[in-house]
Design a protein around this motif. Structure first.
Motif, short mmCIF file in Angstrom:
data_model
loop_
_atom_site.label_atom_id
_atom_site.label_comp_id
_atom_site.label_asym_id
_atom_site.label_seq_id
_atom_site.Cartn_x
_atom_site.Cartn_y
_atom_site.Cartn_z
N HIS A 227 -10.76 19.86 -8.68
CA HIS A 227 -11.72 18.76 -8.70
C HIS A 227 -11.48 17.88 -7.49
O HIS A 227 -10.35 17.44 -7.24
CB HIS A 227 -11.54 17.94 -9.99
N LEU B 173 -12.18 14.34 -5.53
CA LEU B 173 -12.61 12.96 -5.78
C LEU B 173 -12.52 12.19 -4.46
O LEU B 173 -11.43 12.04 -3.91
CB LEU B 173 -11.69 12.31 -6.83
N LEU C 194 -13.15 8.58 -2.49
CA LEU C 194 -13.27 7.16 -2.81
C LEU C 194 -13.42 6.34 -1.53
O LEU C 194 -12.58 6.44 -0.64
CB LEU C 194 -12.04 6.67 -3.57
N TYR D 177 -13.40 2.62 -0.43
CA TYR D 177 -13.10 1.26 -0.90
C TYR D 177 -13.71 0.22 0.04
O TYR D 177 -13.78 0.42 1.25
CB TYR D 177 -11.59 1.03 -0.96
N LEU E 18 -12.48 -3.41 0.50
CA LEU E 18 -11.44 -4.34 0.08
C LEU E 18 -11.56 -5.65 0.84
O LEU E 18 -11.75 -5.66 2.06
CB LEU E 18 -10.05 -3.73 0.34
N ASN E 19 -11.46 -6.74 0.13
CA ASN E 19 -11.53 -8.06 0.76
C ASN E 19 -10.12 -8.60 0.99
O ASN E 19 -9.34 -8.69 0.04
CB ASN E 19 -12.32 -9.03 -0.12
N PRO E 20 -9.80 -8.98 2.21
CA PRO E 20 -8.44 -9.46 2.47
C PRO E 20 -8.16 -10.85 1.93
O PRO E 20 -7.01 -11.27 1.89
CB PRO E 20 -8.34 -9.45 4.00
N MET F 160 -5.72 -13.56 3.48
CA MET F 160 -5.12 -12.93 4.65
C MET F 160 -6.13 -12.60 5.74
O MET F 160 -5.78 -11.96 6.75
CB MET F 160 -4.38 -11.65 4.24
N LEU G 292 8.51 12.97 10.85
CA LEU G 292 7.27 13.71 10.70
C LEU G 292 6.03 12.86 10.95
O LEU G 292 5.05 13.34 11.53
CB LEU G 292 7.17 14.25 9.27
N ASP G 293 6.06 11.63 10.50
CA ASP G 293 4.87 10.78 10.56
C ASP G 293 4.89 9.80 11.72
O ASP G 293 4.12 8.85 11.74
CB ASP G 293 4.70 10.03 9.24
N ARG H 62 4.57 0.28 12.78
CA ARG H 62 4.55 1.54 13.51
C ARG H 62 4.89 1.27 14.96
O ARG H 62 4.39 0.30 15.56
CB ARG H 62 3.17 2.19 13.41
N PRO I 180 -5.85 -3.82 8.78
CA PRO I 180 -4.52 -4.43 8.84
C PRO I 180 -3.45 -3.43 9.27
O PRO I 180 -2.50 -3.15 8.54
CB PRO I 180 -4.30 -4.93 7.41
N VAL I 181 -3.61 -2.86 10.44
CA VAL I 181 -2.66 -1.89 10.96
C VAL I 181 -1.77 -2.59 11.99
O VAL I 181 -2.26 -3.08 13.00
CB VAL I 181 -3.38 -0.70 11.61
N LEU I 182 -0.48 -2.63 11.69
CA LEU I 182 0.46 -3.37 12.55
C LEU I 182 1.24 -2.38 13.41
O LEU I 182 2.02 -1.57 12.90
CB LEU I 182 1.40 -4.20 11.67
#
Lengths: 126, 393
Positions: A4, A6, A8, A10, A12-14, A17, A73-74, A92, A113-115
């Protein structure tokens, strides 16, 4: 087995912030300075460690010292201290050589919001 | 208000592993529950309430799982509550259930922990979801993974309190070695330090073999008011003390990003309730999400004043003063998240009764055992101290 999918999307309201997220999008380290004790938090703390709920937004220089870094890895991530802040943060590390211990905030764009911290030289050259 | 004593009258775990047999979380929940209920000497009709620990609907795609399991377990009609606290979900459920008995709201309750953490989603999908179990706004959106955050926390710990690559290897080898004697363990392995060093780097200093696996499984305990313990269960362990606490959600906002302050606070609260000290803990099931996490936990729980020295002296080995993770822990036994804390409590109860896997059962039973769980990078800590019954085997 039941397979299945799925998906999504989103919205989203900060909330409170929002200035922080807008700052990241523009490449600014927008911090929160406590109205009571003047402690400056980045990322911002809604409630200061002194217990005060009132604070003002202030832009830090955007430069930071890398205290610890992890590579894998990331990608590369660090625990860093932004100049002018009383707190540290995880983020990061983007194209910062292992021998380099300082960097500058990179614009996230797209109101995300990527820092990220990037190399000082790269920022100057850019 | 009179506080009632609570006894673990039944305890059981399914195997923790990656299921390939076509079964699902409802099957595992039923299996663990039926085993625990049988051991308790109680009937379905004796159960007043059900507490279900499950970390995330993303794993099983079932919102409101407590009410679903009430039906699946043949308990329709009981009060049902779902408990969530990240990795601490299981222990949070144990606490909530035990507090209900202490308060006089129930006589016998079932606590079920479940999660299909291994088989329902890809490893990459779970890794992404786990990134949102810290602060989704700062860490999650930035792409920080669980392993990266734990790695940074351990580096901060090692810089301040000590901890070497050899210590990481020692924890890894011991927990997986213990798991070799646990027939329900996910990763019973006998690796060498070189095997660890050769395993893929995930987030330095952590390599794949330093990490706990994603597992499927369930665990169940039956808690009873001690003065209502069924005949024949006088040897069952009692819950002596519980403690929980939180730390700041951001590592960088903590005074010492490497020290698990919430765990220290939770342990102090549990010890105060039990009237015990950390030095009296003779068995401990600790939350070893990563090898270094176990070292950080030992320090915060006050189980050692010099973690590296005691590790190397065998204090935490199966025959040591405080045997840690005889089950194999998360690293060896596995980690179906919601089942983890319930499973730890079940394991402690079985050990204190002398009914654990024979090859791991200590000859001499200590008075106290500790079940330790946390969510986030120890953002939410929940610990339980269990006490051996006078008539235990």
């Amino acid at each position: 087995m039941i397979s299945h999918h799925l998906g999504l999307d989103y919205a989203l309201n900060p909330g409170w912030m929002a200035p922080y997220v807008a700052g990241l999008s523009a490449g600014k380290a927008r911090a929160r300075r406590c109205q009571s004790c003047a402690a400056t938090s980045f990322p911002p703390l809604r409630v200061c460690t002194c217990g005060c709920l009132e604070g003002d937004w202030t832009d830090l220089p955007g430069t930071a010292q890398v205290l610890f870094r992890t590579t894998g890895l990331d990608g590369d991530f660090g625990l860093v201290h932004f100049d002018g802040a009383n707190t540290k943060t995880t983020l990061r590390l983007q194209a910062i050589p292992a021998t380099e211990t300082r960097g500058i905030i990179a614009a996230s764009g797209d109101n995300l919001p990527v820092l990220r911290l990037t190399a000082l030289a790269e920022e100057r050259d850019g | 208000m009179q506080v009632r004593d609570v006894t673990v009258t039944g305890a059981a775990l399914t195997p923790f592993n990656r299921r390939k047999d076509g079964t699902g979380f409802r099957d595992w929940a039923l299996s663990a529950f039926e085993m625990a209920l049988e051991r308790s000497g109680l009937e379905h009709s004796d159960i007043d309430a059900l507490y279900v620990a499950s970390e995330s609907d993303f794993f099983h795609l079932q919102l409101n799982p407590a009410s679903v399991l009430a039906t699946e377990l043949g308990l329709t009609g009981v009060a049902a509550t779902r408990c969530e606290g990240g990795g601490a979900s299981g222990q949070v459920a144990v606490h909530t259930a035990a507090r209900a008995i202490q308060a006089g709201a129930a006589k016998h309750v079932a606590v079920i922990g479940i999660d299909p953490s291994a088989s329902s989603l890809s490893g990459d999908a779970v890794r992404t979801l786990y990134g949102f179990s810290f602060d989704a706004w700062t860490d999650g959106m930035t792409g920080l993974t669980s392993t990266a955050l734990y790695a940074l926390s351990f580096q901060a710990f090692a810089a301040e309190h000590g901890g070497t690559e050899a210590d990481l290897a020692s924890v890894t080898l011991q927990n997986r070695s213990n798991a070799c004697h646990n027939p329900g363990a996910h990763l019973p392995r006998r690796d060498s330090p070189q095997d660890i060093a050769d395993s893929p780097a995930i987030a330095s200093p952590y390599r794949r073999l330093h990490c706990s696996p994603l597992s499927d499984g369930a665990a169940a305990i039956i808690l009873s008011r001690t003065d209502a313990t069924p005949r024949g269960r006088a040897g069952a362990a009692r819950i002596a003390g519980m403690g929980a606490a939180t730390d700041h959600m951001h590592l960088g906002a903590r005074a010492d990003p490497g020290f698990f302050t919430a765990k220290q606070m939770a342990m102090q609260r549990a010890c105060a309730e039990a009237g015990a000290t950390p030095a009296e803990i003779g068995l401990a099931e600790l939350y070893d999400a990563y090898a270094g996490t176990q070292l950080q936990a030992i320090a915060a729980l006050g189980l050692s004043e010099d973690v590296s020295r005691d590790l190397n002296d065998g204090v935490f080995a199966p025959a040591g003063r405080c045997a840690i993770n005889l089950s194999g822990g998360l690293m060896g036994q596995g980690a179906p998240v919601g089942a983890t804390g319930v499973g730890q409590t079940a394991t402690c109860a079985l050990l204190l009764e002398g009914r654990y896997h024979p090859a791991l059962q200590p000859d001499t039973l200590p008075r106290y055992a500790l079940a330790d769980t946390h969510g986030g990078v120890c953002t939410l800590s929940a610990v339980t101290i269990l006490e051996r019954a006078e008539r235990a085997a």
